[in-house]
Design a protein around this motif. Structure first.
Motif, PDB file in Angstrom:
ATOM      1  N   UNK A   2      -2.951  -1.873 -10.826  1.00  0.00           N
ATOM      2  CA  UNK A   2      -1.765  -2.323 -10.118  1.00  0.00           C
ATOM      3  C   UNK A   2      -1.085  -1.119  -9.481  1.00  0.00           C
ATOM      4  N   UNK A   3      -0.617  -1.308  -8.247  1.00  0.00           N
ATOM      5  CA  UNK A   3       0.156  -0.267  -7.585  1.00  0.00           C
ATOM      6  C   UNK A   3       1.507  -0.127  -8.282  1.00  0.00           C
ATOM      7  N   UNK A   4       2.046   1.059  -8.249  1.00  0.00           N
ATOM      8  CA  UNK A   4       3.401   1.243  -8.761  1.00  0.00           C
ATOM      9  C   UNK A   4       4.380   0.552  -7.825  1.00  0.00           C
ATOM     10  N   UNK A   5       5.576   0.290  -8.324  1.00  0.00           N
ATOM     11  CA  UNK A   5       6.616  -0.298  -7.477  1.00  0.00           C
ATOM     12  C   UNK A   5       6.915   0.601  -6.288  1.00  0.00           C
ATOM     13  N   UNK A   6       6.909   1.912  -6.503  1.00  0.00           N
ATOM     14  CA  UNK A   6       7.199   2.835  -5.401  1.00  0.00           C
ATOM     15  C   UNK A   6       6.146   2.747  -4.308  1.00  0.00           C
ATOM     16  N   UNK A   7       4.877   2.633  -4.676  1.00  0.00           N
ATOM     17  CA  UNK A   7       3.825   2.502  -3.666  1.00  0.00           C
ATOM     18  C   UNK A   7       3.973   1.181  -2.922  1.00  0.00           C
ATOM     19  N   UNK A   8       4.267   0.125  -3.652  1.00  0.00           N
ATOM     20  CA  UNK A   8       4.489  -1.183  -3.033  1.00  0.00           C
ATOM     21  C   UNK A   8       5.670  -1.108  -2.070  1.00  0.00           C
ATOM     22  N   UNK A  38      16.691  -1.165  -2.531  1.00  0.00           N
ATOM     23  CA  UNK A  38      17.948  -0.417  -2.653  1.00  0.00           C
ATOM     24  C   UNK A  38      17.942   0.862  -1.809  1.00  0.00           C
ATOM     25  N   UNK A  39      19.099   1.183  -1.234  1.00  0.00           N
ATOM     26  CA  UNK A  39      19.209   2.337  -0.340  1.00  0.00           C
ATOM     27  C   UNK A  39      18.735   3.648  -0.987  1.00  0.00           C
ATOM     28  N   UNK A  40      19.119   3.963  -2.234  1.00  0.00           N
ATOM     29  CA  UNK A  40      18.630   5.224  -2.812  1.00  0.00           C
ATOM     30  C   UNK A  40      17.098   5.286  -2.886  1.00  0.00           C
ATOM     31  N   UNK A  41      16.475   4.154  -3.192  1.00  0.00           N
ATOM     32  CA  UNK A  41      15.012   4.103  -3.240  1.00  0.00           C
ATOM     33  C   UNK A  41      14.433   4.281  -1.841  1.00  0.00           C
ATOM     34  N   UNK A  42      15.027   3.610  -0.860  1.00  0.00           N
ATOM     35  CA  UNK A  42      14.566   3.741   0.525  1.00  0.00           C
ATOM     36  C   UNK A  42      14.697   5.187   0.992  1.00  0.00           C
ATOM     37  N   UNK A  43      15.806   5.839   0.659  1.00  0.00           N
ATOM     38  CA  UNK A  43      15.995   7.239   1.042  1.00  0.00           C
ATOM     39  C   UNK A  43      14.928   8.135   0.408  1.00  0.00           C
ATOM     40  N   UNK A  44      14.619   7.892  -0.850  1.00  0.00           N
ATOM     41  CA  UNK A  44      13.570   8.659  -1.523  1.00  0.00           C
ATOM     42  C   UNK A  44      12.222   8.425  -0.851  1.00  0.00           C
ATOM     43  N   UNK A  45      11.927   7.167  -0.513  1.00  0.00           N
ATOM     44  CA  UNK A  45      10.662   6.851   0.159  1.00  0.00           C
ATOM     45  C   UNK A  45      10.591   7.496   1.533  1.00  0.00           C
ATOM     46  N   UNK A  77      -4.168   3.338   2.692  1.00  0.00           N
ATOM     47  CA  UNK A  77      -4.528   4.498   1.865  1.00  0.00           C
ATOM     48  C   UNK A  77      -3.574   5.659   2.129  1.00  0.00           C
ATOM     49  N   UNK A  78      -3.232   5.911   3.397  1.00  0.00           N
ATOM     50  CA  UNK A  78      -2.297   6.993   3.731  1.00  0.00           C
ATOM     51  C   UNK A  78      -0.950   6.780   3.048  1.00  0.00           C
ATOM     52  N   UNK A  79      -0.450   5.546   3.110  1.00  0.00           N
ATOM     53  CA  UNK A  79       0.869   5.234   2.554  1.00  0.00           C
ATOM     54  C   UNK A  79       0.852   5.363   1.031  1.00  0.00           C
ATOM     55  N   UNK A  80      -0.148   4.802   0.401  1.00  0.00           N
ATOM     56  CA  UNK A  80      -0.234   4.869  -1.066  1.00  0.00           C
ATOM     57  C   UNK A  80      -0.382   6.311  -1.529  1.00  0.00           C
TER      58      UNK A  80
END
Length: 145
Positions: A2-8, A38-45, A77-80
């Motif tokens: 399973x992909x992590x939530x961050x990769x998803x 959430x904005x903090x997660x989006x900023x980190x991504x 693949x690039x994104x993950x």
């Protein structure tokens, strides 16, 4: 597996950014609003995806975020890999990581590379453009890819 939530979330964020491709730049705030992430997660991504060369950030008036290259040239693949690092189904297929006690006598190790390449190849065959501009192909029960 399973992909992590961050990769998803990275895939969702990039898909939303691709919707702006060819148009005005967007922002992390706008991407968060569009995706529900959430904005903090989006900023980190945005930071991780920019560091990996998938997004570019322009400062100042008229600045914002945009794809660093065409959506057709960016793959799942690039994104993950931007978030997770190299795709590796097991530790023995990772470059320089050989900490398995079974490795010297493992009969399965030669096959993991084939499996790993198949998974990575499948992810490499899905472009961001296809995610951004089309509906998914129907999946039939019992079908194999």
């Amino acid at each position: 597996m399973r992909l992590s939530s961050m990769a998803d979330y990275a895939v969702v964020t990039m898909q939303a950014a691709a919707q702006h491709c060819g148009g005005a730049r967007t922002s992390a705030t706008q991407l968060a609003a569009e995706t529900g992430i959430p904005l903090p997660t989006t900023q980190k991504l945005v930071h991780l995806l920019s560091r990996s060369g998938l997004l570019k950030s322009i400062r100042g008036a008229g600045g914002g975020i945009q794809l660093a290259r065409p959506a057709a040239a960016i793959t799942l693949a690039d994104i993950i890999e931007a978030v997770e690092g190299p795709i590796a189904m097991t530790a023995c297929v990772e470059q320089g990581s050989h900490d398995c006690a079974l490795e010297p006598t493992c009969q399965v190790k030669p096959h993991w590379g084939v499996v790993n390449n198949a998974v990575r190849g499948a992810l490499d065959n899905v472009s961001l453009a296809s995610l951004a501009h089309s509906s998914p192909a129907p999946v039939t029960e019992g079908a194999t890819a």
